[in-house]
Enzyme design. Structure first.
Site, short mmCIF file in Angstrom:
data_model
loop_
_atom_site.label_atom_id
_atom_site.label_comp_id
_atom_site.label_asym_id
_atom_site.label_seq_id
_atom_site.Cartn_x
_atom_site.Cartn_y
_atom_site.Cartn_z
N GLU A 42 5.84 -0.87 -1.09
CA GLU A 42 5.82 0.20 -2.11
C GLU A 42 4.36 0.46 -2.49
O GLU A 42 3.47 -0.31 -2.13
CB GLU A 42 6.60 -0.23 -3.35
CG GLU A 42 8.06 -0.51 -3.03
CD GLU A 42 8.86 -0.99 -4.23
OE1 GLU A 42 8.30 -1.02 -5.37
OE2 GLU A 42 10.03 -1.34 -4.04
N GLU A 87 2.93 -5.24 8.91
CA GLU A 87 3.71 -6.49 8.93
C GLU A 87 2.89 -7.66 8.40
O GLU A 87 2.96 -8.77 8.89
CB GLU A 87 4.30 -6.76 10.31
CG GLU A 87 5.35 -5.71 10.66
CD GLU A 87 6.29 -6.10 11.76
OE1 GLU A 87 6.53 -7.30 11.95
OE2 GLU A 87 6.79 -5.19 12.41
N GLY A 88 2.09 -7.35 7.38
CA GLY A 88 1.20 -8.33 6.79
C GLY A 88 -0.17 -8.22 7.40
O GLY A 88 -0.32 -8.34 8.63
N THR A 89 -1.19 -7.96 6.56
CA THR A 89 -2.55 -7.84 7.10
C THR A 89 -2.98 -9.18 7.72
O THR A 89 -2.35 -10.21 7.47
CB THR A 89 -3.56 -7.49 5.99
OG1 THR A 89 -3.61 -8.60 5.08
CG2 THR A 89 -3.18 -6.22 5.24
C1 LIG Z 1 1.33 3.13 9.67
C2 LIG Z 1 1.97 2.12 8.78
C3 LIG Z 1 3.28 1.75 9.03
C4 LIG Z 1 3.92 0.83 8.17
N1 LIG Z 1 5.24 0.52 8.38
C5 LIG Z 1 5.90 -0.23 7.45
C6 LIG Z 1 7.33 -0.44 7.55
O1 LIG Z 1 8.00 0.01 8.50
N2 LIG Z 1 7.94 -1.13 6.55
C7 LIG Z 1 7.27 -1.65 5.50
O2 LIG Z 1 7.89 -2.25 4.62
N3 LIG Z 1 5.91 -1.49 5.39
C8 LIG Z 1 5.23 -0.78 6.34
N4 LIG Z 1 3.86 -0.61 6.24
C9 LIG Z 1 3.14 -1.22 5.13
C10 LIG Z 1 2.25 -2.38 5.57
O3 LIG Z 1 3.00 -3.49 5.91
C11 LIG Z 1 1.24 -2.64 4.43
O4 LIG Z 1 0.33 -1.56 4.45
C12 LIG Z 1 0.52 -3.96 4.56
O5 LIG Z 1 1.39 -5.02 4.34
C13 LIG Z 1 -0.66 -4.09 3.59
O6 LIG Z 1 -0.35 -3.68 2.31
P1 LIG Z 1 -1.30 -2.64 1.54
O7 LIG Z 1 -1.53 -1.53 2.50
O8 LIG Z 1 -0.68 -2.32 0.24
O9 LIG Z 1 -2.66 -3.39 1.35
P2 LIG Z 1 -3.10 -4.37 0.08
O10 LIG Z 1 -2.03 -5.39 -0.11
O11 LIG Z 1 -3.43 -3.46 -1.05
O12 LIG Z 1 -4.37 -5.02 0.67
C14 LIG Z 1 -5.67 -4.43 0.61
C15 LIG Z 1 -6.66 -5.41 1.21
O13 LIG Z 1 -6.68 -6.62 0.42
C16 LIG Z 1 -6.41 -7.73 1.23
N5 LIG Z 1 -5.63 -8.73 0.51
C17 LIG Z 1 -4.57 -8.50 -0.31
N6 LIG Z 1 -4.10 -9.66 -0.78
C18 LIG Z 1 -4.88 -10.64 -0.27
C19 LIG Z 1 -4.89 -12.06 -0.38
N7 LIG Z 1 -3.99 -12.71 -1.12
N8 LIG Z 1 -5.82 -12.75 0.30
C20 LIG Z 1 -6.74 -12.09 1.07
N9 LIG Z 1 -6.77 -10.75 1.22
C21 LIG Z 1 -5.85 -10.04 0.57
C22 LIG Z 1 -5.62 -7.18 2.43
O14 LIG Z 1 -5.71 -8.04 3.56
C23 LIG Z 1 -6.28 -5.84 2.63
O15 LIG Z 1 -7.43 -5.99 3.41
C24 LIG Z 1 3.20 0.26 7.10
C25 LIG Z 1 1.87 0.63 6.89
C26 LIG Z 1 1.26 1.54 7.70
C27 LIG Z 1 -0.17 1.92 7.41
#
Ligand SMILES: Cc1cc2nc3c(=O)[nH]c(=O)nc-3n(C[C@H](O)[C@H](O)[C@H](O)COP(=O)(O)OP(=O)(O)OC[C@H]3O[C@@H](n4cnc5c(N)ncnc54)[C@H](O)[C@@H]3O)c2cc1C
Length: 386
Positions: free
Chosen positions: A126, A363-365
């Site tokens: 979300e 699927e998790g950064t």
């Molecule tokens: C094209 C695309 C397709 C997707 N498809 C799906 C899907 O089918 N289903 C679904 O549910 N989601 C989907 N996603 C979402 C995707 O899984 C998330 O974008 C991803 O998990 C990261 O979340 P965020 O983008 O909110 O980044 P954030 O969580 O805001 O992270 C921002 C930065 O902070 C870092 N960070 C955050 N927390 C920590 C920590 N504890 N320690 C170190 N670093 C941290 C991250 O690594 C990142 O570099 C999709 C995203 C994209 C872009």
């Protein structure tokens, strides 16, 4: 390297290579340019039974495992990581049903997916809950025989195109990690709509949209498992699906290396093919070595899973982390090896570089993968006697 694949696994690889060469390669730049959804190729996947590759035969699938799914995703991604995501994203959306569905749910949904009559999607993320999945705000409130869903899921792969959605929502806000549950929601359910299609850097053939739930009533029979299992469903789903993301990354990297080997032998500078320069040869050697290491890790992890070793959170995270970093390094180096031509859209390698980037994010950064791996290592170490 010989991975001792069975004849059937080799046939799957050959079939996917043929689909990639004959069907995907000629159209990949069209879908990249237009962002249209590649239904013509999805039809080919369905006709080749690839949509049900890991679904048990009892539910109309081919009954193979994660290794065969990984091989298929790898080989298809060699040609286009974005188009392949119609298949990989469906696998992601199917795992919750496959792993946690009861018999009725499996009978209702898996044959549709296996026959290619329905794509699937998985919805956890979300706007305020990405890495911190526990921060989701979508709610599912019990009301008689239904749960009423309210909230918005963001960036959902296959959204709008899929018929079947597995959705994680809060059934009890105060129970923290035990307060979420998983539901199957069908496209067309009243109160369930989609946001606009996202305009993305890469994997542009893949559809990414919001799921919007406004007083969306879902029958209680469509809950997966029981109340409170939502995050468990999500984590077990990722254990099964991350080798697939890794395989997508691996395929993209291999596709880029294939292009580099062709180009390096034909591009002449200083009167010689550039592949005769040692600096270029070392780049090729490093790329090939990293790719092979990623493949070995993915195949070994997939085999572990298929042999019943379901506790593979660490290995699965390692695959995704390693292969996606390899894909990013390799595709960036291949653009470099192409020089200015690599920067031009006439050649496929700039697209490969754009496509590779997402594998480090979704699927998790990769930061989160490192957290998963480290926590597991520390837990393992603590459980051992000195
Ligand atoms: C094209 C695309 C397709 C997707 N498809 C799906 C899907 O089918 N289903 C679904 O549910 N989601 C989907 N996603 C979402 C995707 O899984 C998330 O974008 C991803 O998990 C990261 O979340 P965020 O983008 O909110 O980044 P954030 O969580 O805001 O992270 C921002 C930065 O902070 C870092 N960070 C955050 N927390 C920590 C920590 N504890 N320690 C170190 N670093 C941290 C991250 O690594 C990142 O570099 C999709 C995203 C994209 C872009």
């Amino acid at each position: 390297m010989d991975y001792l694949l069975t004849e059937e696994q080799k046939m799957i690889r050959e079939l996917c290579r043929q689909i990639g060469e004959e069907k995907i390669k000629p159209v990949r730049s069209h879908y990249d340019d237009t962002q249209e959804f590649p239904w013509e190729i999805v039809k080919v996947f369905a006709e080749s039974d690839l949509m049900g590759i890991f679904i048990p035969q009892a539910y109309g699938g081919l009954g193979y495992g994660i290794l065969e799914l990984s091989i298929a995703i790898e080989e298809l991604s060699r040609y286009c990581g974005g188009i392949t995501l119609a298949l990989a994203g469906t696998a992601l959306g199917t795992f919750p049903i496959f792993l946690f569905g009861n018999e009725e749910q499996k009978k209702e949904y898996l044959p549709l997916i296996a026959r290619g009559q329905a794509l699937a999607a998985f919805a956890l993320t979300e706007a305020n809950a990405g890495s911190d999945a526990a921060g989701i705000e979508t709610t599912a409130v019990k009301d008689g025989d239904h749960y009423v869903l309210n909230g918005t899921k963001q960036w959902i792969t296959n959204a709008g195109e899929a018929e079947i959605y597995t959705v994680i929502a809060l059934t009890n806000r105060i129970r923290g990690p035990r307060g979420a549950s998983a539901f199957v929601v069908k496209k067309g359910t009243s109160g369930f709509t989609f946001g606009k299609k996202e305009n993305k850097m890469g994997i542009r053939a893949s559809a990414t949209r919001e799921l919007i739930f406004q007083d969306c009533r879902v029958p209680k029979e469509d809950m997966l498992g029981r109340e409170g299992l939502g995050f468990m469903v999500a984590m077990k789903t990722f254990d099964a699906s991350r080798p697939g993301v890794a395989a997508q990354a691996l395929g993209i990297a291999q596709g880029a290396l294939d292009e580099a080997l062709k180009y390096g032998r034909t591009r002449v500078q200083f009167g010689k093919p550039i592949a005769s320069f040692q600096a270029v040869q070392h780049m090729l050697a490093d790329m090939a070595t990293q790719i092979e290491a990623a493949r070995a890790l993915i195949y070994a992890t997939s085999r572990m899973y298929d042999d019943g070793g379901r506790d593979i959170g660490k290995e699965s995270a390692m695959c995704k982390l390693f292969a996606s970093d390899v894909a990013m390094r390799v595709t960036t180096d291949v653009v470099q090896l192409f020089g200015g031509y690599g920067y031009m859209k006439e050649y496929p390698v700039e697209k490969m570089m754009r496509d590779a980037k997402i594998t480090q994010i979704y699927e998790g950064t990769n930061q989160i993968q490192r957290n998963v791996i480290a926590l597991d290592l520390i837990k393992e170490a603590a459980s051992k006697k000195d």
